[in-house]
Design a protein around this motif. Structure first.
Motif, PDB file in Angstrom:
ATOM      1  N   THR A  97       0.829  -1.213   0.000  1.00  0.00           N
ATOM      2  CA  THR A  97       0.000   0.000   0.000  1.00  0.00           C
ATOM      3  C   THR A  97       0.858   1.255   0.000  1.00  0.00           C
ATOM      4  N   MET A  98       2.106   1.133   0.443  1.00  0.00           N
ATOM      5  CA  MET A  98       2.991   2.299   0.477  1.00  0.00           C
ATOM      6  C   MET A  98       3.961   2.312  -0.699  1.00  0.00           C
ATOM      7  N   VAL A  99       4.481   1.144  -1.030  1.00  0.00           N
ATOM      8  CA  VAL A  99       5.514   1.043  -2.052  1.00  0.00           C
ATOM      9  C   VAL A  99       4.934   0.586  -3.386  1.00  0.00           C
ATOM     10  N   GLY A 100       4.021  -0.329  -3.375  1.00  0.00           N
ATOM     11  CA  GLY A 100       3.398  -0.823  -4.592  1.00  0.00           C
ATOM     12  C   GLY A 100       4.055  -2.055  -5.162  1.00  0.00           C
ATOM     13  N   LEU A 132      -3.540 -11.345   0.645  1.00  0.00           N
ATOM     14  CA  LEU A 132      -4.124 -11.458  -0.696  1.00  0.00           C
ATOM     15  C   LEU A 132      -5.000 -10.261  -1.029  1.00  0.00           C
ATOM     16  N   VAL A 133      -5.857  -9.878  -0.098  1.00  0.00           N
ATOM     17  CA  VAL A 133      -6.764  -8.746  -0.343  1.00  0.00           C
ATOM     18  C   VAL A 133      -5.973  -7.467  -0.582  1.00  0.00           C
ATOM     19  N   LEU A 134      -4.979  -7.222   0.269  1.00  0.00           N
ATOM     20  CA  LEU A 134      -4.160  -6.012   0.089  1.00  0.00           C
ATOM     21  C   LEU A 134      -3.384  -6.062  -1.226  1.00  0.00           C
ATOM     22  N   GLY A 135      -2.787  -7.216  -1.525  1.00  0.00           N
ATOM     23  CA  GLY A 135      -2.011  -7.344  -2.755  1.00  0.00           C
ATOM     24  C   GLY A 135      -2.860  -7.144  -3.993  1.00  0.00           C
ATOM     25  N   TYR A 136      -4.022  -7.823  -4.056  1.00  0.00           N
ATOM     26  CA  TYR A 136      -4.912  -7.663  -5.207  1.00  0.00           C
ATOM     27  C   TYR A 136      -5.472  -6.242  -5.271  1.00  0.00           C
ATOM     28  N   GLY A 137      -5.722  -5.652  -4.109  1.00  0.00           N
ATOM     29  CA  GLY A 137      -6.221  -4.268  -4.096  1.00  0.00           C
ATOM     30  C   GLY A 137      -5.214  -3.300  -4.689  1.00  0.00           C
ATOM     31  N   VAL A 138      -3.966  -3.430  -4.280  1.00  0.00           N
ATOM     32  CA  VAL A 138      -2.920  -2.538  -4.800  1.00  0.00           C
ATOM     33  C   VAL A 138      -2.706  -2.783  -6.291  1.00  0.00           C
ATOM     34  N   SER A 140      -4.929  -3.920  -8.444  1.00  0.00           N
ATOM     35  CA  SER A 140      -6.093  -3.383  -9.155  1.00  0.00           C
ATOM     36  C   SER A 140      -6.004  -1.866  -9.266  1.00  0.00           C
ATOM     37  N   PHE A 141      -5.602  -1.224  -8.193  1.00  0.00           N
ATOM     38  CA  PHE A 141      -5.454   0.229  -8.208  1.00  0.00           C
ATOM     39  C   PHE A 141      -4.372   0.644  -9.201  1.00  0.00           C
ATOM     40  N   ALA A 143      -3.416  -1.058 -11.881  1.00  0.00           N
ATOM     41  CA  ALA A 143      -3.931  -1.292 -13.231  1.00  0.00           C
ATOM     42  C   ALA A 143      -4.887  -0.178 -13.639  1.00  0.00           C
ATOM     43  N   LEU A 144      -5.712   0.285 -12.696  1.00  0.00           N
ATOM     44  CA  LEU A 144      -6.628   1.387 -12.971  1.00  0.00           C
ATOM     45  C   LEU A 144      -5.860   2.665 -13.318  1.00  0.00           C
ATOM     46  N   LEU A 145      -4.782   2.924 -12.592  1.00  0.00           N
ATOM     47  CA  LEU A 145      -3.965   4.106 -12.875  1.00  0.00           C
ATOM     48  C   LEU A 145      -3.328   4.005 -14.256  1.00  0.00           C
ATOM     49  N   VAL A 146      -2.835   2.832 -14.648  1.00  0.00           N
ATOM     50  CA  VAL A 146      -2.230   2.644 -15.960  1.00  0.00           C
ATOM     51  C   VAL A 146      -3.262   2.913 -17.055  1.00  0.00           C
ATOM     52  N   VAL A 147      -4.470   2.397 -16.883  1.00  0.00           N
ATOM     53  CA  VAL A 147      -5.525   2.615 -17.871  1.00  0.00           C
ATOM     54  C   VAL A 147      -5.867   4.097 -17.964  1.00  0.00           C
ATOM     55  N   LEU A 148      -6.006   4.760 -16.836  1.00  0.00           N
ATOM     56  CA  LEU A 148      -6.340   6.195 -16.838  1.00  0.00           C
ATOM     57  C   LEU A 148      -5.235   7.022 -17.487  1.00  0.00           C
TER      58      LEU A 148
END
Length: 156
Positions: A97-100, A132-138, A140-141, A143-148
């Motif tokens: 969540t901090m480093v990515g 898993l939830v944190l990893g997939y969340g980061v 997904s976020f 991937a969303l930034l790349v698309v935007l």
């Protein structure tokens, strides 16, 4: 737990009341009185008055827990350990969540940990799921930034 003289007297009072009410025959009453004065523990007194209305008989302040037998540590069953991969997944997920960058190891370690936990019965399934939830969340976020950013770059 050992009883005091006052507690023995209270038990004798209960026995006297039971005899006066006709709940105890004379020989049994005399035997119980004798045993009450010789009683050393609450358990011994409770056996003598347990089948009679208690009235003012004081209950012990606390009920002592049964003492576990002293067994050498080598003969005790091993306590379940926490899976190391689950701990790693949670740590990587939090850092993600901090480093990515650590989101990918969080997902890998989380799946690995869940499989190991199912096989070995270790603890730590909640930590693996959180990783898993944190990893997939980061991810997904990200991937969303790349698309935007891609859409912004295309529109310019």
């Amino acid at each position: 737990m050992r009883v005091s003289h006052a507690e023995r007297e209270r038990a004798v009072d209960v026995l006297k009341a039971g005899f006066a009410e006709g709940r105890l025959p004379q020989p049994e009453y005399e035997e119980r009185i004798t045993r009450a004065y010789q009683a050393q523990t609450y358990g011994e007194l409770q056996v003598l008055v347990g089948d009679l209305p208690q009235g003012p008989l004081a209950q012990p302040q606390f009920v002592p827990r049964p003492v576990a037998p002293m067994v050498p540590q080598t003969f005790l069953p091993a306590s379940a350990r926490t899976n190391g991969s689950a701990t790693g997944a949670l740590v990587c997920g939090i850092l993600g969540t901090m480093v990515g960058v650590t989101a990918i190891p969080a997902v890998i370690l989380g799946h690995k940990a869940r499989g190991e936990i199912r096989r070995t019965g270790e603890q730590g399934d909640g930590m693996a799921i959180a990783g898993l939830v944190l990893g997939y969340g980061v991810l997904s976020f990200g991937a969303l930034l790349v698309v935007l950013f891609g859409l912004v770059a295309v529109s310019l």
